[in-house]
Design an enzyme around this catalytic site. Structure first.
Site, PDB file in Angstrom:
ATOM      1  N   CYS A 276      10.187  -7.806   9.009  1.00  0.00           N
ATOM      2  CA  CYS A 276      10.759  -8.620   8.255  1.00  0.00           C
ATOM      3  C   CYS A 276      12.139  -9.531   7.612  1.00  0.00           C
ATOM      4  CB  CYS A 276       9.748  -9.154   6.923  1.00  0.00           C
ATOM      5  SG  CYS A 276       8.065  -8.583   7.170  1.00  0.00           S
ATOM      6  N   GLY A 280      18.914  -9.807   8.050  1.00  0.00           N
ATOM      7  CA  GLY A 280      19.502  -8.316   8.886  1.00  0.00           C
ATOM      8  C   GLY A 280      20.743  -7.879   8.086  1.00  0.00           C
ATOM      9  N   LYS A 282      19.603  -5.303   6.631  1.00  0.00           N
ATOM     10  CA  LYS A 282      17.926  -3.745   6.298  1.00  0.00           C
ATOM     11  C   LYS A 282      18.578  -3.452   7.516  1.00  0.00           C
ATOM     12  CE  LYS A 282      15.779  -4.606   2.656  1.00  0.00           C
ATOM     13  NZ  LYS A 282      15.346  -5.977   1.338  1.00  0.00           N
ATOM     14  N   ASP A 297      11.454 -11.316  13.361  1.00  0.00           N
ATOM     15  CA  ASP A 297      10.658 -12.577  11.968  1.00  0.00           C
ATOM     16  C   ASP A 297      10.557 -14.303  12.290  1.00  0.00           C
ATOM     17  OD1 ASP A 297      12.660 -13.147   9.091  1.00  0.00           O
ATOM     18  OD2 ASP A 297      11.325 -15.048   9.720  1.00  0.00           O
ATOM     19  N   ASP A 324       5.295 -13.579  13.943  1.00  0.00           N
ATOM     20  CA  ASP A 324       4.782 -13.336  12.820  1.00  0.00           C
ATOM     21  C   ASP A 324       4.314 -11.825  12.617  1.00  0.00           C
ATOM     22  OD1 ASP A 324       3.440 -13.182  10.799  1.00  0.00           O
ATOM     23  OD2 ASP A 324       2.935 -15.158  10.969  1.00  0.00           O
ATOM     24  N   ASP A 339       9.338  -5.766   4.705  1.00  0.00           N
ATOM     25  CA  ASP A 339      10.379  -5.981   3.225  1.00  0.00           C
ATOM     26  C   ASP A 339       9.541  -7.949   2.928  1.00  0.00           C
ATOM     27  OD1 ASP A 339      12.015  -5.956   1.511  1.00  0.00           O
ATOM     28  OD2 ASP A 339      13.356  -7.269   2.603  1.00  0.00           O
ATOM     29  N   CYS A 392      11.214  -7.371  -2.841  1.00  0.00           N
ATOM     30  CA  CYS A 392      11.987  -7.504  -3.920  1.00  0.00           C
ATOM     31  C   CYS A 392      11.436  -8.039  -5.517  1.00  0.00           C
ATOM     32  CB  CYS A 392      13.051  -7.949  -3.465  1.00  0.00           C
ATOM     33  SG  CYS A 392      13.008  -9.604  -2.898  1.00  0.00           S
TER      34      CYS A 392
END
Length: 454
Positions: A276, A280, A282, A297, A324, A339, A392
């Site tokens: 995911c 970008g 990370k 993604d 996906d 993430d 998050c």
């Protein structure tokens, strides 16, 4: 010759000409709030609506819109006492225009009252007619007259009082108070209303080299606690205008995101899939250790923007994929980072629209997707490899409970703390990473390292 600026908020009027009309900046702010009502996200609406504006006007619009959203609960309480029948009876756009005008009057000292009132009234007239504009004029003039005694009555219910004072939905305040208590919840709400810092990571240069280049451009840079390689920049910096940005020597990343990747501690020289990955940062951070990062993604436009970002940095060891995360397009790899999409309750200071968009039902919807992604990601981890789950979000349903449920279903995986010294001890919680805005000063983040049996 450039057209003269309108009063504290943009060049010219809604049609681009100078004069007494509505400034382009205020029109952009109103259209952004309309976009949010239509279900769009704040960052995308901002980029689209402020594209014709210069850097100064873009910053002004950001101050106005982000500030209005951060204080919406308090503004609504003030407006409710001055709109007959309450603000709920108004057309939603008229209510938003009143919020924008009230915020300029009460919180933007650089905006003269005549400009805040006159421009809001004119914009309301253009979009909703003379009747609505008369209402706006009367309400805003009363707010201006009463600004010294403007604070609304404090609700008797302590949770409602916190919700109003810090402009968060009451149900969100209630769930946090039950978990952390009133004092910690108040600290969290306060942190959510502070503007997010601009923090950058050097790329292809040393931290000292980047700091020197920024200083040469007149930009102050400061150390960041817990993430010593990052630099915090002074507020109001126009990043895209800096030579260091154009030369690709840094990217923006909140310290919480940096800590997630450092906590992950993927194997040196291994192959890592970031399922995911957009936007970008990370993936870029992972590429510091990995030999190859597969950054995927499901959204083509997000992958395109990610690719543009990698291109600006001339980044290598990264391959972008449109896929996906529930159906990963990769063979088994040494480490996988997911993430996952989440409610984002750890990023309310950065995305103040999210607090008003959040619904109780979102936890079930997001939870189902998170479970699917985690199960799919497990299938592409090599024996002995590492699966890192992160969000998050601050919520247990999206963090601890997801990890516990996964481990119960997948006995071949175990929770594994990172090597000692990988991240500061104060962001570790029983082997997991837990970053809290009110305790650490960053965005909120959670991560768990799950090791597959060899």
């Amino acid at each position: 010759m450039a057209p003269p600026r309108g009063p504290r908020g943009g060049r010219g009027n809604a049609h681009g000409s100078a004069g007494p009309g509505v400034t382009e900046s205020r029109t952009a702010a109103a259209l952004m709030l309309a976009d949010l009502r239509a279900g769009q996200l704040l960052d995308g609406a901002f980029e689209r609506r402020t594209q014709p504006l210069d850097a100064r006007d873009r910053r002004w619009v950001q101050e106005l819109v982000w500030g209005t959203l951060r204080t919406r609960g308090r503004l609504d309480a003030i407006l409710a006492e001055r709109v007959r029948g309450g603000i709920a009876k108004l057309d939603p756009e008229v209510a938003d225009l009143l919020r924008l005008g009230a915020y300029q009057l009460l919180s933007m000292g650089s905006v003269p009252p005549y400009a805040a009132i006159g421009q809001t009234v004119e914009l309301t007239k253009r979009r909703h007619g003379i009747g609505a504009s008369k209402l706006a004029n009367a309400v805003l003039r009363r707010i201006d007259r009463e600004r010294e005694t403007i604070e609304p009555a404090v609700p008797a219910d302590p949770l409602e009082a916190l919700a109003q004072a810090y402009s968060h939905p009451r149900w969100v305040v209630a769930r946090w108070a039950e978990r952390w208590g009133m004092d910690d919840t108040r600290a969290l709400l306060d942190a959510n209303n502070a503007p997010a810092n601009i923090v950058v990571r050097p790329y292809g240069v040393s931290r000292e080299g980047l700091a020197e280049a920024l200083q040469g451009a007149g930009v102050d840079a400061f150390e960041v606690p817990r993430v010593p390689d990052s630099l915090r920049l002074a507020a109001g910096v126009a990043l895209t205008e800096l030579d260091a940005f154009k030369q690709g020597t840094f990217y923006v990343q909140d310290p919480a995101a940096t800590l997630v990747v450092q906590y992950a501690c993927v194997p040196e020289g291994g192959t890592v899939a970031d399922l995911c990955a957009a936007p970008g940062s990370k993936a870029l951070e992972l590429s510091r250790r990995a030999a190859l990062v597969l950054a995927s993604d499901r959204n083509l436009s997000r992958v395109d923007r990610m690719l543009d970002g990698f291109g600006r940095l001339d980044a290598d060891r990264l391959v972008t994929i449109v896929a996906d995360a529930r159906q990963p397009a990769t063979v088994r790899v040494d480490a996988v980072l997911v993430d996952v999409p989440c409610t984002g309750t750890g990023t309310f200071r950065r995305h103040p629209d999210a607090r008003w968009r959040l619904r109780v039902s979102d936890f079930a919807v997001m939870g189902a997707m998170q479970k699917q992604i985690l199960r799919a990601a497990a299938q592409v981890v090599k024996p002995g490899g590492l699966l890192v789950y992160s969000t998050c979000s601050l919520e247990l349903e999206e963090n601890d409970e997801q990890v516990n449920a996964f481990l119960a279903e997948h006995p071949e995986f175990t929770l594994e703390a990172p090597p000692a010294g990988t991240v500061p001890d104060d962001v570790l919680d029983n082997g997991c990473l837990r970053v809290l805005p009110h305790r650490h000063g960053f965005d909120g983040a959670f991560a768990a390292r799950l090791r597959r049996a060899a």
